[in-house]
Motif scaffolding. Structure first.
Motif, PDB file in Angstrom:
ATOM      1  N   PRO A   7      -9.741  -4.614   0.815  1.00  0.00           N
ATOM      2  CA  PRO A   7      -9.077  -3.385   1.272  1.00  0.00           C
ATOM      3  C   PRO A   7      -7.945  -3.691   2.250  1.00  0.00           C
ATOM      4  O   PRO A   7      -7.890  -4.761   2.864  1.00  0.00           O
ATOM      5  CB  PRO A   7     -10.207  -2.620   1.971  1.00  0.00           C
ATOM      6  CG  PRO A   7     -11.192  -3.660   2.379  1.00  0.00           C
ATOM      7  CD  PRO A   7     -11.090  -4.760   1.352  1.00  0.00           C
ATOM      8  N   VAL A   8      -7.054  -2.733   2.370  1.00  0.00           N
ATOM      9  CA  VAL A   8      -5.970  -2.820   3.345  1.00  0.00           C
ATOM     10  C   VAL A   8      -6.582  -2.760   4.739  1.00  0.00           C
ATOM     11  O   VAL A   8      -7.468  -1.954   5.007  1.00  0.00           O
ATOM     12  CB  VAL A   8      -4.977  -1.655   3.130  1.00  0.00           C
ATOM     13  CG1 VAL A   8      -3.916  -1.634   4.217  1.00  0.00           C
ATOM     14  CG2 VAL A   8      -4.346  -1.751   1.750  1.00  0.00           C
ATOM     15  N   VAL A   9      -6.120  -3.619   5.635  1.00  0.00           N
ATOM     16  CA  VAL A   9      -6.585  -3.624   7.021  1.00  0.00           C
ATOM     17  C   VAL A   9      -5.840  -2.516   7.757  1.00  0.00           C
ATOM     18  O   VAL A   9      -4.602  -2.550   7.840  1.00  0.00           O
ATOM     19  CB  VAL A   9      -6.337  -5.000   7.693  1.00  0.00           C
ATOM     20  CG1 VAL A   9      -6.719  -4.956   9.168  1.00  0.00           C
ATOM     21  CG2 VAL A   9      -7.076  -6.107   6.958  1.00  0.00           C
ATOM     22  N   PRO A  10      -6.558  -1.523   8.284  1.00  0.00           N
ATOM     23  CA  PRO A  10      -5.889  -0.417   8.978  1.00  0.00           C
ATOM     24  C   PRO A  10      -5.024  -0.929  10.138  1.00  0.00           C
ATOM     25  O   PRO A  10      -5.441  -1.791  10.909  1.00  0.00           O
ATOM     26  CB  PRO A  10      -7.053   0.433   9.508  1.00  0.00           C
ATOM     27  CG  PRO A  10      -8.214   0.083   8.632  1.00  0.00           C
ATOM     28  CD  PRO A  10      -8.011  -1.363   8.257  1.00  0.00           C
ATOM     29  N   GLY A  11      -3.792  -0.404  10.218  1.00  0.00           N
ATOM     30  CA  GLY A  11      -2.881  -0.762  11.295  1.00  0.00           C
ATOM     31  C   GLY A  11      -2.150  -2.086  11.093  1.00  0.00           C
ATOM     32  O   GLY A  11      -1.261  -2.423  11.871  1.00  0.00           O
ATOM     33  N   GLN A  12      -2.506  -2.849  10.068  1.00  0.00           N
ATOM     34  CA  GLN A  12      -1.853  -4.142   9.826  1.00  0.00           C
ATOM     35  C   GLN A  12      -0.556  -3.927   9.037  1.00  0.00           C
ATOM     36  O   GLN A  12      -0.548  -3.229   8.028  1.00  0.00           O
ATOM     37  CB  GLN A  12      -2.782  -5.075   9.033  1.00  0.00           C
ATOM     38  CG  GLN A  12      -2.185  -6.412   8.678  1.00  0.00           C
ATOM     39  CD  GLN A  12      -1.830  -7.224   9.908  1.00  0.00           C
ATOM     40  OE1 GLN A  12      -2.649  -7.474  10.774  1.00  0.00           O
ATOM     41  NE2 GLN A  12      -0.567  -7.602  10.013  1.00  0.00           N
ATOM     42  N   ALA A  13       0.540  -4.524   9.518  1.00  0.00           N
ATOM     43  CA  ALA A  13       1.805  -4.471   8.780  1.00  0.00           C
ATOM     44  C   ALA A  13       1.790  -5.569   7.709  1.00  0.00           C
ATOM     45  O   ALA A  13       1.408  -6.702   7.990  1.00  0.00           O
ATOM     46  CB  ALA A  13       2.980  -4.672   9.734  1.00  0.00           C
ATOM     47  N   TYR A  14       2.190  -5.206   6.500  1.00  0.00           N
ATOM     48  CA  TYR A  14       2.240  -6.144   5.376  1.00  0.00           C
ATOM     49  C   TYR A  14       3.686  -6.285   4.901  1.00  0.00           C
ATOM     50  O   TYR A  14       4.427  -5.306   4.901  1.00  0.00           O
ATOM     51  CB  TYR A  14       1.400  -5.647   4.199  1.00  0.00           C
ATOM     52  CG  TYR A  14      -0.083  -5.662   4.454  1.00  0.00           C
ATOM     53  CD1 TYR A  14      -0.865  -6.747   4.069  1.00  0.00           C
ATOM     54  CD2 TYR A  14      -0.722  -4.583   5.060  1.00  0.00           C
ATOM     55  CE1 TYR A  14      -2.239  -6.767   4.284  1.00  0.00           C
ATOM     56  CE2 TYR A  14      -2.088  -4.582   5.279  1.00  0.00           C
ATOM     57  CZ  TYR A  14      -2.838  -5.682   4.891  1.00  0.00           C
ATOM     58  OH  TYR A  14      -4.186  -5.693   5.099  1.00  0.00           O
ATOM     59  N   ARG A  15       4.046  -7.494   4.481  1.00  0.00           N
ATOM     60  CA  ARG A  15       5.363  -7.720   3.894  1.00  0.00           C
ATOM     61  C   ARG A  15       5.203  -7.829   2.381  1.00  0.00           C
ATOM     62  O   ARG A  15       4.362  -8.587   1.903  1.00  0.00           O
ATOM     63  CB  ARG A  15       6.005  -8.993   4.443  1.00  0.00           C
ATOM     64  CG  ARG A  15       7.469  -9.094   4.039  1.00  0.00           C
ATOM     65  CD  ARG A  15       8.192 -10.165   4.816  1.00  0.00           C
ATOM     66  NE  ARG A  15       8.370 -11.278   3.890  1.00  0.00           N
ATOM     67  CZ  ARG A  15       8.451 -12.536   4.231  1.00  0.00           C
ATOM     68  NH1 ARG A  15       8.336 -12.884   5.487  1.00  0.00           N
ATOM     69  NH2 ARG A  15       8.632 -13.457   3.325  1.00  0.00           N
ATOM     70  N   ARG A  16       5.990  -7.063   1.638  1.00  0.00           N
ATOM     71  CA  ARG A  16       5.905  -7.106   0.173  1.00  0.00           C
ATOM     72  C   ARG A  16       6.390  -8.470  -0.311  1.00  0.00           C
ATOM     73  O   ARG A  16       7.429  -8.963   0.118  1.00  0.00           O
ATOM     74  CB  ARG A  16       6.729  -6.000  -0.453  1.00  0.00           C
ATOM     75  CG  ARG A  16       6.605  -6.029  -1.985  1.00  0.00           C
ATOM     76  CD  ARG A  16       7.196  -4.834  -2.619  1.00  0.00           C
ATOM     77  NE  ARG A  16       6.267  -3.722  -2.438  1.00  0.00           N
ATOM     78  CZ  ARG A  16       6.478  -2.519  -2.906  1.00  0.00           C
ATOM     79  NH1 ARG A  16       7.562  -2.256  -3.581  1.00  0.00           N
ATOM     80  NH2 ARG A  16       5.606  -1.566  -2.706  1.00  0.00           N
ATOM     81  N   ARG A  17       5.602  -9.062  -1.200  1.00  0.00           N
ATOM     82  CA  ARG A  17       5.918 -10.388  -1.746  1.00  0.00           C
ATOM     83  C   ARG A  17       5.699 -10.346  -3.263  1.00  0.00           C
ATOM     84  O   ARG A  17       4.570 -10.465  -3.729  1.00  0.00           O
ATOM     85  CB  ARG A  17       5.037 -11.441  -1.098  1.00  0.00           C
ATOM     86  CG  ARG A  17       5.361 -12.850  -1.528  1.00  0.00           C
ATOM     87  CD  ARG A  17       4.596 -13.836  -0.647  1.00  0.00           C
ATOM     88  NE  ARG A  17       4.594 -15.161  -1.195  1.00  0.00           N
ATOM     89  CZ  ARG A  17       5.573 -16.037  -1.086  1.00  0.00           C
ATOM     90  NH1 ARG A  17       6.664 -15.695  -0.444  1.00  0.00           N
ATOM     91  NH2 ARG A  17       5.475 -17.229  -1.625  1.00  0.00           N
ATOM     92  N   PRO A  18       6.790 -10.186  -4.041  1.00  0.00           N
ATOM     93  CA  PRO A  18       6.634 -10.191  -5.494  1.00  0.00           C
ATOM     94  C   PRO A  18       6.348 -11.603  -5.996  1.00  0.00           C
ATOM     95  O   PRO A  18       6.908 -12.582  -5.499  1.00  0.00           O
ATOM     96  CB  PRO A  18       7.985  -9.685  -6.005  1.00  0.00           C
ATOM     97  CG  PRO A  18       8.952  -9.984  -4.910  1.00  0.00           C
ATOM     98  CD  PRO A  18       8.170  -9.955  -3.623  1.00  0.00           C
ATOM     99  N   GLY A  19       5.439 -11.688  -6.959  1.00  0.00           N
ATOM    100  CA  GLY A  19       5.098 -12.982  -7.524  1.00  0.00           C
ATOM    101  C   GLY A  19       4.889 -12.877  -9.021  1.00  0.00           C
ATOM    102  O   GLY A  19       4.750 -11.781  -9.579  1.00  0.00           O
ATOM    103  N   ILE A  20       4.854 -14.036  -9.657  1.00  0.00           N
ATOM    104  CA  ILE A  20       4.730 -14.104 -11.101  1.00  0.00           C
ATOM    105  C   ILE A  20       3.776 -15.228 -11.465  1.00  0.00           C
ATOM    106  O   ILE A  20       3.840 -16.309 -10.867  1.00  0.00           O
ATOM    107  CB  ILE A  20       6.125 -14.260 -11.742  1.00  0.00           C
ATOM    108  CG1 ILE A  20       6.074 -14.008 -13.217  1.00  0.00           C
ATOM    109  CG2 ILE A  20       6.773 -15.562 -11.383  1.00  0.00           C
ATOM    110  CD1 ILE A  20       7.391 -13.517 -13.776  1.00  0.00           C
TER     111      ILE A  20
END
Length: 147
Positions: free
Chosen positions: A8-21
């Motif tokens: 699950p998403v950690v509440p309050g945590q900022a995430y950076r989008r990282r596209p991958g393949i």
């Protein structure tokens, strides 16, 4: 909409989008995976981040070669999933948007050039339980059931 798989998403945590393949590479009844020994040992589908300005399919070819030493042919997109995770090698909380392709491994040119990676052939049925994340396992299971 791209489904979220995994922790699950950690509440309050900022995430950076990282596209991958990433690639599912099947030969006979075996699949080529990469075993990453550091920072956390795990089996993965070969692949990784798409660099800024890089197109997805060339990124797939580059990443598979770096992590396995193999060249591939005929990539076909299977789908995508997203996962929220901490990437210790980058000290980064990431929203990984993982695009999955099925491709044919054609030629091994040598060992992986990526540090801490080893190319490993495993049975397709064993690959599902070995996969280091639920999204990889989901696509491997789909491939097993589709053969």
């Amino acid at each position: 909409m791209i489904p979220r798989i995994g922790e699950p998403v950690v509440p309050g945590q900022a995430y950076r989008r990282r596209p991958g393949i990433y690639a599912v590479l099947i030969r006979g009844d075996a699949v080529l995976m990469t075993h990453q020994s550091e920072p956390i040992p795990e089996y993965q589908l070969p692949g990784g981040g798409i660099d800024p300005g890089e197109q997805p399919v060339p990124a797939l070819h580059r990443e598979v070669y770096e992590e396995t030493g193999w060249r591939i042919d005929r990539p076909v997109r299977l789908g995508a999933f997203r996962r929220y995770t901490f990437m210790p090698e980058y000290d980064l909380w990431a929203e990984k948007v993982c695009h999955i392709y099925l491709a044919r491994p054609t030629l091994c040119l040598g060992p992986p050039s990526e540090r801490f990676h080893e190319a490993v052939w495993v049975s397709l049925s064993d690959s599902i339980s070995l996969a280091g994340n639920e999204g990889d396992a989901m696509f491997l299971d789909w491939c097993l059931r589709s053969l």
